[in-house]
Write a protein that holds these residues in place. Structure first.
Motif, PDB file in Angstrom:
ATOM      1  N   LEU A  81       0.843  -1.185   0.000  1.00 42.69           N
ATOM      2  CA  LEU A  81       0.000   0.000   0.000  1.00 42.69           C
ATOM      3  C   LEU A  81       0.883   1.241   0.000  1.00 42.69           C
ATOM      4  O   LEU A  81       1.798   1.365   0.824  1.00 42.69           O
ATOM      5  CB  LEU A  81      -0.910   0.001   1.233  1.00 42.69           C
ATOM      6  CG  LEU A  81      -2.087  -0.972   1.201  1.00 42.69           C
ATOM      7  CD1 LEU A  81      -2.728  -1.096   2.571  1.00 42.69           C
ATOM      8  CD2 LEU A  81      -3.126  -0.530   0.165  1.00 42.69           C
ATOM      9  N   ALA A  82       0.621   2.168  -0.928  1.00 39.27           N
ATOM     10  CA  ALA A  82       1.433   3.378  -1.041  1.00 39.27           C
ATOM     11  C   ALA A  82       0.656   4.437  -1.806  1.00 39.27           C
ATOM     12  O   ALA A  82      -0.185   4.110  -2.645  1.00 39.27           O
ATOM     13  CB  ALA A  82       2.750   3.073  -1.753  1.00 39.27           C
ATOM     14  N   PRO A  83       0.918   5.708  -1.535  1.00 42.89           N
ATOM     15  CA  PRO A  83       0.278   6.771  -2.318  1.00 42.89           C
ATOM     16  C   PRO A  83       0.929   6.868  -3.694  1.00 42.89           C
ATOM     17  O   PRO A  83       2.130   6.600  -3.829  1.00 42.89           O
ATOM     18  CB  PRO A  83       0.541   8.029  -1.493  1.00 42.89           C
ATOM     19  CG  PRO A  83       1.805   7.727  -0.762  1.00 42.89           C
ATOM     20  CD  PRO A  83       1.771   6.250  -0.462  1.00 42.89           C
ATOM     21  N   ARG A  95      -3.032   3.261  -1.896  1.00 38.98           N
ATOM     22  CA  ARG A  95      -3.694   2.255  -2.733  1.00 38.98           C
ATOM     23  C   ARG A  95      -2.671   1.164  -3.023  1.00 38.98           C
ATOM     24  O   ARG A  95      -1.476   1.341  -2.809  1.00 38.98           O
ATOM     25  CB  ARG A  95      -4.193   2.887  -4.026  1.00 38.98           C
ATOM     26  CG  ARG A  95      -3.111   3.653  -4.792  1.00 38.98           C
ATOM     27  CD  ARG A  95      -3.612   4.203  -6.105  1.00 38.98           C
ATOM     28  NE  ARG A  95      -4.476   5.354  -5.943  1.00 38.98           N
ATOM     29  CZ  ARG A  95      -5.234   5.840  -6.927  1.00 38.98           C
ATOM     30  NH1 ARG A  95      -5.228   5.254  -8.112  1.00 38.98           N
ATOM     31  NH2 ARG A  95      -5.992   6.905  -6.730  1.00 38.98           N
ATOM     32  N   TRP A  96      -3.142   0.037  -3.517  1.00 36.57           N
ATOM     33  CA  TRP A  96      -2.215  -1.061  -3.776  1.00 36.57           C
ATOM     34  C   TRP A  96      -1.305  -0.731  -4.949  1.00 36.57           C
ATOM     35  O   TRP A  96      -1.753  -0.304  -6.013  1.00 36.57           O
ATOM     36  CB  TRP A  96      -2.964  -2.353  -4.043  1.00 36.57           C
ATOM     37  CG  TRP A  96      -3.470  -2.997  -2.788  1.00 36.57           C
ATOM     38  CD1 TRP A  96      -4.737  -2.948  -2.296  1.00 36.57           C
ATOM     39  CD2 TRP A  96      -2.703  -3.770  -1.863  1.00 36.57           C
ATOM     40  NE1 TRP A  96      -4.812  -3.639  -1.103  1.00 36.57           N
ATOM     41  CE2 TRP A  96      -3.578  -4.154  -0.815  1.00 36.57           C
ATOM     42  CE3 TRP A  96      -1.365  -4.167  -1.808  1.00 36.57           C
ATOM     43  CZ2 TRP A  96      -3.160  -4.917   0.255  1.00 36.57           C
ATOM     44  CZ3 TRP A  96      -0.946  -4.928  -0.731  1.00 36.57           C
ATOM     45  CH2 TRP A  96      -1.833  -5.301   0.280  1.00 36.57           C
ATOM     46  N   GLU A 154      -9.385   6.209 -11.333  1.00 36.86           N
ATOM     47  CA  GLU A 154      -8.082   6.497 -11.928  1.00 36.86           C
ATOM     48  C   GLU A 154      -7.028   5.504 -11.457  1.00 36.86           C
ATOM     49  O   GLU A 154      -7.059   5.035 -10.316  1.00 36.86           O
ATOM     50  CB  GLU A 154      -7.645   7.922 -11.593  1.00 36.86           C
ATOM     51  CG  GLU A 154      -8.465   8.992 -12.302  1.00 36.86           C
ATOM     52  CD  GLU A 154      -7.949  10.386 -12.012  1.00 36.86           C
ATOM     53  OE1 GLU A 154      -7.591  11.096 -12.964  1.00 36.86           O
ATOM     54  OE2 GLU A 154      -7.933  10.756 -10.818  1.00 36.86           O
ATOM     55  N   ILE A 155      -6.102   5.217 -12.353  1.00 39.23           N
ATOM     56  CA  ILE A 155      -4.940   4.402 -12.020  1.00 39.23           C
ATOM     57  C   ILE A 155      -3.691   5.206 -12.365  1.00 39.23           C
ATOM     58  O   ILE A 155      -3.761   6.237 -13.041  1.00 39.23           O
ATOM     59  CB  ILE A 155      -4.918   3.063 -12.785  1.00 39.23           C
ATOM     60  CG1 ILE A 155      -4.738   3.316 -14.289  1.00 39.23           C
ATOM     61  CG2 ILE A 155      -6.176   2.251 -12.509  1.00 39.23           C
ATOM     62  CD1 ILE A 155      -4.365   2.076 -15.069  1.00 39.23           C
ATOM     63  N   PRO A 198      -6.811   1.247  -8.612  1.00 43.25           N
ATOM     64  CA  PRO A 198      -7.826   2.154  -8.057  1.00 43.25           C
ATOM     65  C   PRO A 198      -8.015   1.873  -6.561  1.00 43.25           C
ATOM     66  O   PRO A 198      -7.843   0.729  -6.112  1.00 43.25           O
ATOM     67  CB  PRO A 198      -9.084   1.805  -8.856  1.00 43.25           C
ATOM     68  CG  PRO A 198      -8.588   1.166 -10.106  1.00 43.25           C
ATOM     69  CD  PRO A 198      -7.341   0.435  -9.721  1.00 43.25           C
ATOM     70  N   PRO A 199      -8.350   2.875  -5.764  1.00 44.29           N
ATOM     71  CA  PRO A 199      -8.583   2.643  -4.336  1.00 44.29           C
ATOM     72  C   PRO A 199      -9.595   1.526  -4.106  1.00 44.29           C
ATOM     73  O   PRO A 199     -10.636   1.473  -4.763  1.00 44.29           O
ATOM     74  CB  PRO A 199      -9.123   3.995  -3.855  1.00 44.29           C
ATOM     75  CG  PRO A 199      -8.537   4.987  -4.802  1.00 44.29           C
ATOM     76  CD  PRO A 199      -8.510   4.297  -6.130  1.00 44.29           C
ATOM     77  N   GLY A 200      -9.261   0.626  -3.178  1.00 47.58           N
ATOM     78  CA  GLY A 200     -10.158  -0.472  -2.849  1.00 47.58           C
ATOM     79  C   GLY A 200      -9.986  -1.718  -3.684  1.00 47.58           C
ATOM     80  O   GLY A 200     -10.562  -2.762  -3.361  1.00 47.58           O
ATOM     81  N   VAL A 201      -9.194  -1.653  -4.765  1.00 43.83           N
ATOM     82  CA  VAL A 201      -8.960  -2.828  -5.620  1.00 43.83           C
ATOM     83  C   VAL A 201      -7.663  -3.503  -5.182  1.00 43.83           C
ATOM     84  O   VAL A 201      -6.622  -2.858  -5.075  1.00 43.83           O
ATOM     85  CB  VAL A 201      -8.874  -2.421  -7.106  1.00 43.83           C
ATOM     86  CG1 VAL A 201      -8.536  -3.630  -7.973  1.00 43.83           C
ATOM     87  CG2 VAL A 201     -10.189  -1.793  -7.557  1.00 43.83           C
TER      88      VAL A 201
END
Length: 223
Positions: A81-83, A95-96, A154-155, A198-201
């Motif tokens: 996990l990292a910004p 996010r992952w 967004e990715i 994406p956040p949560g994926v």
């Protein structure tokens, strides 16, 4: 993958970025014919290496929607996990991140993980530590892309130079629509590619797993 597929992959036509190097090797061979025969072998070895390094095989991308595929060939060296890079303006939320290390033996053509629109491209100067190290994501020279998907999420995809790599090439521009598996650039001579989901994926791959660009599924989004 069959032996025929392996041979086709090795003999695939080179990416356009390799043409100057290949022509340079051929030029050394010509000079060697005139001046010194040892140059012929040097030029031949260099040309063969460049033909192998810059190979650009065709890939078969999964057709099902919501799939994020590997943006590069290589080995997964981190799933944390990292910004995303701050220069992309995607916010500080963690996010992952899936990091793929490319050795000089891997195909170095970068691929689009999922269809969308390129909203931002940001180049960041930096160091050239080994791309296999975690700190390479922050310290090394990099080129980051933000891609907005059809659902508004967004990715981020980041091309990172390595210990030997000194040139990052990106063939897309801000505002360009891109398709899953599409070629978008190349990094020369050893590198790293990071994918921020994406956040949560969550990623479906593990550290040590081998990636095939445009084919290996890294994550899936719920419909």
């Amino acid at each position: 993958m069959s032996m025929i597929d392996d041979v086709r992959g090795v003999l695939a036509p080179p990416h356009p970025a390799g043409r100057p190097f290949i022509l340079g090797g051929l030029a050394v061979i010509v000079v060697g014919i005139v001046l010194a025969h040892w140059l012929i072998w040097l030029g031949l070895l260099f040309t063969l290496f460049c033909l192998y390094f810059f190979r650009d095989p065709e890939r078969v991308t999964p057709a099902r929607p919501g799939v994020l595929v590997a943006p590069a060939d290589g080995r997964v060296v981190a799933t944390i996990l990292a910004p995303p890079p701050p220069e992309l303006g995607l916010g500080p939320e963690q996010r992952w991140k899936v990091s793929i290390f490319l050795s000089v033996l891997n195909v170095h053509v970068n691929r689009v993980p999922i269809s969308g629109v390129v909203t931002r491209i940001a180049y960041h100067r930096g160091a050239f530590v080994s791309a296999s190290l975690d700190k390479a994501s922050e310290l090394n020279e990099r080129n980051a892309l933000a891609i907005r998907l059809a659902n508004g999420r967004e990715i981020a995809v980041v091309q990172i130079a390595g210990l030997v790599a000194r040139r990052i090439l990106c063939d897309v521009r801000e505002g360009d629509p891109v398709l899953t598996g599409q070629r978008f650039g190349i990094i020369r001579f050893g590198s790293r590619t990071d994918l921020y989901l994406p956040p949560g994926v969550r990623p479906l791959v593990e550290v040590g797993q081998t990636m095939v660009g445009a084919e290996t599924v890294i994550a899936e989004m719920a419909h």
